[in-house]
Design an enzyme around this catalytic site. Structure first.
Site, PDB file in Angstrom:
ATOM      1  N   GLU A 153      20.590 -20.661 -13.725  1.00  0.00           N
ATOM      2  CA  GLU A 153      19.122 -20.744 -13.735  1.00  0.00           C
ATOM      3  C   GLU A 153      18.535 -21.218 -12.401  1.00  0.00           C
ATOM      4  O   GLU A 153      17.875 -22.266 -12.337  1.00  0.00           O
ATOM      5  CB  GLU A 153      18.675 -21.620 -14.925  1.00  0.00           C
ATOM      6  CG  GLU A 153      19.296 -21.119 -16.235  1.00  0.00           C
ATOM      7  CD  GLU A 153      18.648 -21.633 -17.512  1.00  0.00           C
ATOM      8  OE1 GLU A 153      17.973 -22.667 -17.455  1.00  0.00           O
ATOM      9  OE2 GLU A 153      18.828 -20.964 -18.555  1.00  0.00           O
TER      10      GLU A 153
ATOM     11  N   GLU B  66      24.046 -16.532 -21.603  1.00  0.00           N
ATOM     12  CA  GLU B  66      23.661 -17.765 -22.329  1.00  0.00           C
ATOM     13  C   GLU B  66      22.545 -17.503 -23.310  1.00  0.00           C
ATOM     14  O   GLU B  66      21.577 -16.806 -22.999  1.00  0.00           O
ATOM     15  CB  GLU B  66      23.219 -18.860 -21.339  1.00  0.00           C
ATOM     16  CG  GLU B  66      23.138 -20.238 -22.003  1.00  0.00           C
ATOM     17  CD  GLU B  66      22.531 -21.308 -21.107  1.00  0.00           C
ATOM     18  OE1 GLU B  66      23.068 -21.534 -20.011  1.00  0.00           O
ATOM     19  OE2 GLU B  66      21.516 -21.911 -21.522  1.00  0.00           O
TER      20      GLU B  66
END
Ligand SMILES: *[C@@H]1O[C@H](CO)[C@@H](O)[C@H](O)[C@H]1NC(C)=O
Ligand SMILES: *[C@@H]1O[C@H](CO)[C@@H](O)[C@H](O)[C@H]1NC(C)=O
Length: 518
Positions: free
Chosen positions: A257, A361
């Site tokens: 991220e 994810e």
């Protein structure tokens, strides 16, 4: 009237179906436990846990199906033959195997510190049931797993593999207690239980705080330019440390991220990367450093963030010919999927058809917090998994990797208090664990859609029936996975080349159908 030749063929088929029914091992059924949700969990302990054996060879022109439903079953097995016509009024799912899309790479979850810490709190016998549920031939047989490189929020403390300030030569680089206690033993165990290859990839959450502009693991901060090379060397050291301790590495993502590292309020481990900086770091540092270490075999994935970064963020890197040669694919997380449609996945695939897309994810409960993080027996959370996996693989994702493989009853531990749900929830006090409906959603894919299968077309005319279809490389074995979101029992007919699999399916249910052609 049936000719005697045809009669014999039918009798032989019947005999072989009966024989396989007798010899195939009977599965242990779900031991239901009801909490306060729309469905139930399957409870496991040292002595008892439900299993799912391999269907084995399906006789030609017959099918085997597995069904799970909100009110009744988990992986309920049945079988049948094909018909020459659909049921009247059935919803017709049309399969077209003329065109092949992406080759599947696998399904799985993540070995986080918290997952491992929760698992090792169980007795050995209960641990064995849990690990088998995920990895053994009597479980859902995960093949593609992720592990954070050092700490993530799902750790009990923030840390890196070298927290000695200014150690640019990384002489103090060392795996942490968490690797020795909670990750390496479970990764090795998974490999030994599995009869498939379990591919493992690493993802960093944050470099050592001293390598960053803000000197912290969290909040807004980037890698200092003079740390570009040490940070690349750190990746090599991680791979070498894991591989020399019985955990072969298949791939890496460059940063978990990356855009969260520009947020002053980001509560846990992160590092901010613009696409331009990431591109330059890959082509001048990480790529050549992995190459020099003989690690070009590793699959290198960029982005590792939500759909709203597509296609522009990975495209900025892949448009550069030098960066392009080091990058194998784009990793995607699911957290913005409800706002950004799947068309961006196809767009990215169209721009860079040689590079794969992989979901790396997802978890439920991330947006509600507190007591709602874990919902024991929520069917709608499992439906969200099913719909998302179907939507993503139908738009080129080569697999789907869930987040924490096991969390505690509160959805932790998490040092930054970012509690979420997981497919297995552990009640350490009772030495038992609960397989959530999301566990079965994962299993409807992971057990049957094995790596190497190719995605093919399946069309559903009904927006409450979502479906994906796959075929093995020999074009003999077809796997269909679909979800019924309706509140009523429904007739479904699956059509392939003029023959039909006719099924009557329960309300709110998941299905995997394995059909053997010829
Ligand atoms: C559990 O397994 C560990 C590692 O194999 C072993 O050291 C330990 O003695 C076992 N404990 C029990 C109670 O069997
Ligand atoms: C960042 O982490 C520190 C602990 O290391 C914590 O005190 C701080 O609150 C965190 N920042 C945010 C924005 O949560």
């Amino acid at each position: 009237m049936m000719g005697s030749g045809a009669l014999w063929k039918h009798l032989l088929l019947l005999v072989s179906v009966l024989a396989s029914a007798v010899t195939s091992q009977d599965d242990i059924p779900c031991l239901r436990k009801v909490f306060d949700q729309s469905s139930f969990v399957c409870s496991c302990n040292a002595d008892y846990c439900d299993t799912l054996s391999d269907p084995g060879d399906v006789p030609p022109t017959t099918y085997v199906s597995y069904s799970s439903s909100a009110s009744e079953a988990r992986f309920l097995k049945s079988s049948g033959g094909v018909d020459s016509s659909p049921r009247p009024d059935a919803i017709l799912l049309r399969v077209n195997a003329d065109y092949h899309y992406q080759t599947m790479m696998g399904f799985g979850g993540a070995f986080t510190d918290s997952a491992g810490l929760n698992i090792v709190a169980l007795s050995n016998a209960t641990q064995e049931k849990l690990m088998s549920s995920y990895f053994s031939p009597s479980g859902i047989e995960y093949t593609l797993c992720r592990t954070p490189m050092a700490g993530s929020d799902f750790s009990v403390r923030p840390y890196s593999y070298d927290d000695i300030e200014g150690d640019v030569a990384l002489v103090n680089f060392a795996l942490a207690e968490e690797d020795w206690l909670y990750k390496l033993p479970l990764i090795q165990w998974a490999n030994s239980l599995s009869q498939r290859e379990v591919k493992l990839f690493g993802s960093p959450w944050s470099p050592p705080a001293w390598m960053k502009t803000n000197g912290k693991f969290n909040e807004s901060g980037e890698l200092l330019p003079e740390m570009y090379q040490p940070w690349a060397e750190y990746f090599v050291k991680f791979v070498e440390a894991y591989e020399s301790n019985g955990a072969p590495i298949w791939g890496l993502t460059t940063q978990n991220e990356p855009l969260s590292g520009f947020d002053d309020n980001w509560g846990w481990n992160t590092c901010g990367w613009t696409a331009e900086d990431m591109r330059d770091w890959i082509k001048t540092n990480l790529g050549p450093t992995l190459e020099a270490a003989g690690l070009r075999r590793l699959k290198l994935m960029v982005d590792d963030f939500n759909r709203d970064t597509l296609p522009w963020y990975p495209a900025k890197m892949l448009e550069d010919p030098e960066a392009y040669q080091y990058i194998d694919g784009t990793a995607v997380h699911w957290y913005s999927d409800r706002w950004v449609g799947p068309a961006v996945l196809s767009e990215l695939q169209g721009l860079f058809p040689e590079k794969f897309i992989l979901y790396t994810e997802a978890c439920e409960g991330w947006d509600v917090g507190g007591a709602e993080s874990v919902q024991l027996g929520s069917w709608s959370r499992a439906e969200n998994y099913m719909m998302n996996i179907i939507d993503d693989v139908n738009h080129y994702s080569t697999g789907w990797v869930d987040w924490n493989m096991a969390l505690d009853m509160t959805g932790g531990p998490n040092w930054a208090n970012n509690l979420v749900d997981a497919p297995i929830i552990i009640n350490a006090e009772e030495d038992e664990f609960y397989k959530q409906p999301t566990f079965y959603a994962m299993g409807h894919f992971s057990k049957f859609v094995v790596p190497g299968m190719k995605r093919i077309d399946i069309h559903s005319p009904d927006e409450q029936i979502w479906a994906s279809a796959f075929v093995d490389p020999d074009m003999l074995k077809y796997v269909y996975v679909f979800v019924n979101l309706k509140d009523e029992i429904t007739d479904v007919s699956i059509e392939l080349q003029g023959h039909y699999i006719n099924m009557n399916i329960p309300a709110r249910s998941f299905h995997t159908v394995i059909y053997q052609d010829h």
